[in-house]
Design a protein around this motif. Structure first.
Motif, PDB file in Angstrom:
ATOM      1  N   ASP A   1       0.821  -1.210   0.000  1.00  0.00           N
ATOM      2  CA  ASP A   1       0.000   0.000   0.000  1.00  0.00           C
ATOM      3  C   ASP A   1       0.858   1.264   0.000  1.00  0.00           C
ATOM      4  O   ASP A   1       0.332   2.375   0.009  1.00  0.00           O
ATOM      5  N   TRP A   2       2.173   1.071   0.018  1.00  0.00           N
ATOM      6  CA  TRP A   2       3.080   2.217  -0.027  1.00  0.00           C
ATOM      7  C   TRP A   2       4.462   1.711  -0.400  1.00  0.00           C
ATOM      8  O   TRP A   2       4.627   0.574  -0.813  1.00  0.00           O
ATOM      9  N   LEU A   3       5.461   2.579  -0.240  1.00  0.00           N
ATOM     10  CA  LEU A   3       6.821   2.203  -0.595  1.00  0.00           C
ATOM     11  C   LEU A   3       7.396   1.188   0.391  1.00  0.00           C
ATOM     12  O   LEU A   3       6.960   1.118   1.541  1.00  0.00           O
ATOM     13  N   PRO A   4       8.374   0.401  -0.027  1.00  0.00           N
ATOM     14  CA  PRO A   4       8.992  -0.565   0.880  1.00  0.00           C
ATOM     15  C   PRO A   4       9.688   0.135   2.048  1.00  0.00           C
ATOM     16  O   PRO A   4      10.173   1.254   1.924  1.00  0.00           O
ATOM     17  N   GLY A   5       9.720  -0.523   3.187  1.00  0.00           N
ATOM     18  CA  GLY A   5      10.378   0.009   4.378  1.00  0.00           C
ATOM     19  C   GLY A   5      10.254  -0.980   5.511  1.00  0.00           C
ATOM     20  O   GLY A   5       9.740  -2.100   5.331  1.00  0.00           O
ATOM     21  N   GLY A   6      10.682  -0.585   6.692  1.00  0.00           N
ATOM     22  CA  GLY A   6      10.646  -1.489   7.823  1.00  0.00           C
ATOM     23  C   GLY A   6       9.258  -1.979   8.172  1.00  0.00           C
ATOM     24  O   GLY A   6       9.077  -3.119   8.600  1.00  0.00           O
ATOM     25  N   ASP A   7       8.252  -1.122   7.974  1.00  0.00           N
ATOM     26  CA  ASP A   7       6.883  -1.524   8.310  1.00  0.00           C
ATOM     27  C   ASP A   7       6.333  -2.563   7.339  1.00  0.00           C
ATOM     28  O   ASP A   7       5.332  -3.221   7.624  1.00  0.00           O
ATOM     29  N   LYS A   8       6.992  -2.730   6.204  1.00  0.00           N
ATOM     30  CA  LYS A   8       6.563  -3.731   5.219  1.00  0.00           C
ATOM     31  C   LYS A   8       7.451  -4.975   5.265  1.00  0.00           C
ATOM     32  O   LYS A   8       7.359  -5.851   4.408  1.00  0.00           O
ATOM     33  N   ALA A   9       8.320  -5.068   6.266  1.00  0.00           N
ATOM     34  CA  ALA A   9       9.335  -6.117   6.319  1.00  0.00           C
ATOM     35  C   ALA A   9       8.811  -7.549   6.293  1.00  0.00           C
ATOM     36  O   ALA A   9       9.447  -8.415   5.675  1.00  0.00           O
TER      37      ALA A   9
ATOM     38  N   ILE B   1       6.183  -9.078  -5.363  1.00  0.00           N
ATOM     39  CA  ILE B   1       5.774  -7.926  -4.561  1.00  0.00           C
ATOM     40  C   ILE B   1       5.715  -6.677  -5.435  1.00  0.00           C
ATOM     41  O   ILE B   1       6.684  -6.338  -6.117  1.00  0.00           O
ATOM     42  N   ALA B   2       4.565  -5.992  -5.401  1.00  0.00           N
ATOM     43  CA  ALA B   2       4.374  -4.766  -6.182  1.00  0.00           C
ATOM     44  C   ALA B   2       4.264  -3.573  -5.249  1.00  0.00           C
ATOM     45  O   ALA B   2       3.569  -3.632  -4.228  1.00  0.00           O
TER      46      ALA B   2
ATOM     47  N   GLY C   1       3.123   0.220  -3.972  1.00  0.00           N
ATOM     48  CA  GLY C   1       1.816   0.849  -4.020  1.00  0.00           C
ATOM     49  C   GLY C   1       1.847   2.344  -3.804  1.00  0.00           C
ATOM     50  O   GLY C   1       2.900   2.924  -3.534  1.00  0.00           O
ATOM     51  N   LYS C   2       0.659   2.934  -3.892  1.00  0.00           N
ATOM     52  CA  LYS C   2       0.534   4.386  -3.741  1.00  0.00           C
ATOM     53  C   LYS C   2      -0.595   4.741  -2.782  1.00  0.00           C
ATOM     54  O   LYS C   2      -1.316   5.702  -2.983  1.00  0.00           O
ATOM     55  N   GLY C   3      -0.770   3.932  -1.751  1.00  0.00           N
ATOM     56  CA  GLY C   3      -1.807   4.202  -0.773  1.00  0.00           C
ATOM     57  C   GLY C   3      -2.821   3.071  -0.700  1.00  0.00           C
ATOM     58  O   GLY C   3      -2.878   2.190  -1.564  1.00  0.00           O
ATOM     59  N   SER C   4      -3.628   3.099   0.354  1.00  0.00           N
ATOM     60  CA  SER C   4      -4.606   2.034   0.568  1.00  0.00           C
ATOM     61  C   SER C   4      -5.651   1.960  -0.540  1.00  0.00           C
ATOM     62  O   SER C   4      -6.028   0.875  -0.984  1.00  0.00           O
ATOM     63  N   THR C   5      -6.127   3.123  -0.988  1.00  0.00           N
ATOM     64  CA  THR C   5      -7.139   3.128  -2.059  1.00  0.00           C
ATOM     65  C   THR C   5      -6.579   2.509  -3.324  1.00  0.00           C
ATOM     66  O   THR C   5      -7.264   1.728  -4.009  1.00  0.00           O
ATOM     67  N   ASP C   6      -5.327   2.821  -3.635  1.00  0.00           N
ATOM     68  CA  ASP C   6      -4.663   2.248  -4.806  1.00  0.00           C
ATOM     69  C   ASP C   6      -4.558   0.732  -4.658  1.00  0.00           C
ATOM     70  O   ASP C   6      -4.834  -0.017  -5.611  1.00  0.00           O
ATOM     71  N   ALA C   7      -4.171   0.266  -3.477  1.00  0.00           N
ATOM     72  CA  ALA C   7      -4.039  -1.176  -3.250  1.00  0.00           C
ATOM     73  C   ALA C   7      -5.389  -1.887  -3.383  1.00  0.00           C
ATOM     74  O   ALA C   7      -5.492  -2.936  -4.026  1.00  0.00           O
ATOM     75  N   ILE C   8      -6.426  -1.310  -2.794  1.00  0.00           N
ATOM     76  CA  ILE C   8      -7.766  -1.904  -2.872  1.00  0.00           C
ATOM     77  C   ILE C   8      -8.224  -1.977  -4.325  1.00  0.00           C
ATOM     78  O   ILE C   8      -8.766  -3.000  -4.777  1.00  0.00           O
ATOM     79  N   THR C   9      -8.003  -0.906  -5.067  1.00  0.00           N
ATOM     80  CA  THR C   9      -8.419  -0.851  -6.470  1.00  0.00           C
ATOM     81  C   THR C   9      -7.722  -1.924  -7.294  1.00  0.00           C
ATOM     82  O   THR C   9      -8.361  -2.634  -8.097  1.00  0.00           O
TER      83      THR C   9
ATOM     84  N   ARG D   1      -1.573  -5.301   1.227  1.00  0.00           N
ATOM     85  CA  ARG D   1      -1.756  -4.522   2.455  1.00  0.00           C
ATOM     86  C   ARG D   1      -2.641  -3.319   2.197  1.00  0.00           C
ATOM     87  O   ARG D   1      -2.572  -2.675   1.149  1.00  0.00           O
ATOM     88  N   SER D   2      -3.464  -2.987   3.189  1.00  0.00           N
ATOM     89  CA  SER D   2      -4.312  -1.803   3.133  1.00  0.00           C
ATOM     90  C   SER D   2      -4.743  -1.454   4.542  1.00  0.00           C
ATOM     91  O   SER D   2      -4.812  -2.327   5.418  1.00  0.00           O
TER      92      SER D   2
END
Length: 331
Positions: free
Chosen positions: A33-41, A61-62, A64-72, A83-84
């Motif tokens: 739902d966003w850029l890779p980082g520790g919270d996406k580990a 793994i792709a 994302g650009k936010g929760s709405t983008d991921a849901i869409t 993730r969303s």
């Protein structure tokens, strides 16, 4: 002659067996739902440690650009799972028929927080009276801002709440152009690091300690994927959950694993982020109800506060219809 013939047959059989392809791995596309980082580990850990492969899966793994983008993207079938923020999913399902279901919780506490600079007169949430608070215009924390401030004895009208570009929030705070900012706890390391560079320290007031009792970042999945490949979904979540556990047991190693896959992610920053958000994942709620599990009452409270914040009739959605507990093993 017989022994020679048997040896020849055995050798030929061994060669044939070694030439056979290994059982093909089943592919799963995972949408961030966003850029890779520790919270996406956790997903990177499960990938690098071979947890997915052990269960016959190859995970792509792709970003994302936010929760709405991921849901869409998941609804459209461009990804199987991802993730969303569950807040975004519940709000969307209250107004539209969306073929996406929440299947596992990641953050069982609200990830939002107020950040202030120590020594500048805001040492508690109550000190925000008559002060300026800046936030991104896009963050879901804005939905719950009125609830949190009133829950803590303040009047919303007595706080100047301004919107600013997400990238300018920390500089605004550190250089005195706002008294406080709202951001995610996942930004703690970045804000603290910038503060330390100019000799400052920050206060952090998480909203989960200020009366906001909701679920947040979760794993969601395409309904057709769940219907057609339920066993794959169960195996994926089993491996991902194993990755979650390993991530918080070994934060430095987990940060390095994210860096190995995404070199632009600083492994030290990733590790520090993992440690700073531990309370979002491992907390009394997850201990009582199981890591990754949605507890009925807390899910209902999450929806109640979403409906209150967005002026939605709570009857428009049964939050239980938006999630499934069929794919995660009970702790």
């Amino acid at each position: 002659m017989i022994r020679k013939t048997l040896n020849t047959v055995a050798l030929s059989a061994a060669l044939c067996l070694s030439a056979l392809p290994s059982q093909a791995l089943e592919t799963v596309v995972y949408q961030l739902d966003w850029l890779p980082g520790g919270d996406k580990a956790p997903v990177y850990v499960a990938q690098q440690k071979g947890f997915f492969k052990e269960l016959g899966l190859e995970v792509k793994i792709a970003q994302g650009k936010g929760s709405t983008d991921a849901i869409t993207k998941i609804a459209a079938g461009h990804a199987d799972v991802g993730r969303s923020d569950i807040v975004a999913l519940l709000a969307a399902k209250a107004s539209n028929t969306i073929p996406v279901t929440g299947v596992m919780n990641v953050f069982s506490e609200a990830p939002y927080a107020f950040f202030t600079v120590k020594g500048r007169g805001v040492e508690s949430i109550q000190d925000l009276a008559e002060k300026t608070v800046a936030s991104s215009p896009f963050t879901s924390s804005n939905l719950f801002f009125p609830y949190v401030v009133t829950k803590n004895g303040l009047e919303e009208s007595g706080i100047r709440h301004v919107k600013a570009n997400p990238g300018s929030l920390a500089p605004m705070l550190l250089h005195g152009r706002t008294d406080a900012i709202t951001s995610w706890v996942t930004d703690t390391v970045t804000i603290q690091t910038e503060a330390e560079k100019i000799g400052l320290q920050v206060n952090i007031f998480p909203w989960y300690g200020a009366g906001l009792n909701i679920y947040s970042s979760s794993v969601i999945a395409n309904d057709q994927f769940l219907k057609d490949r339920p066993d794959v979904a169960k195996r994926f979540l089993q491996a991902l959950k194993k990755g979650m556990i390993y991530t918080w047991q070994h934060p430095e190693e987990a940060g390095e694993m994210v860096h190995q896959v995404v070199p632009e992610v600083d492994p030290v920053v990733a590790a520090n982020t993992i440690m700073s958000i531990r309370q979002l994942v491992h907390n009394p709620s997850s201990e009582a109800h199981g890591l990754g599990n949605f507890e009925k009452n807390k899910l209902a409270e999450t929806w109640r506060l979403i409906a209150l914040a967005q002026d939605i009739d709570p009857a428009k959605l049964d939050p239980e219809s938006a999630i499934s507990r069929d794919f995660v093993e009970a702790n």
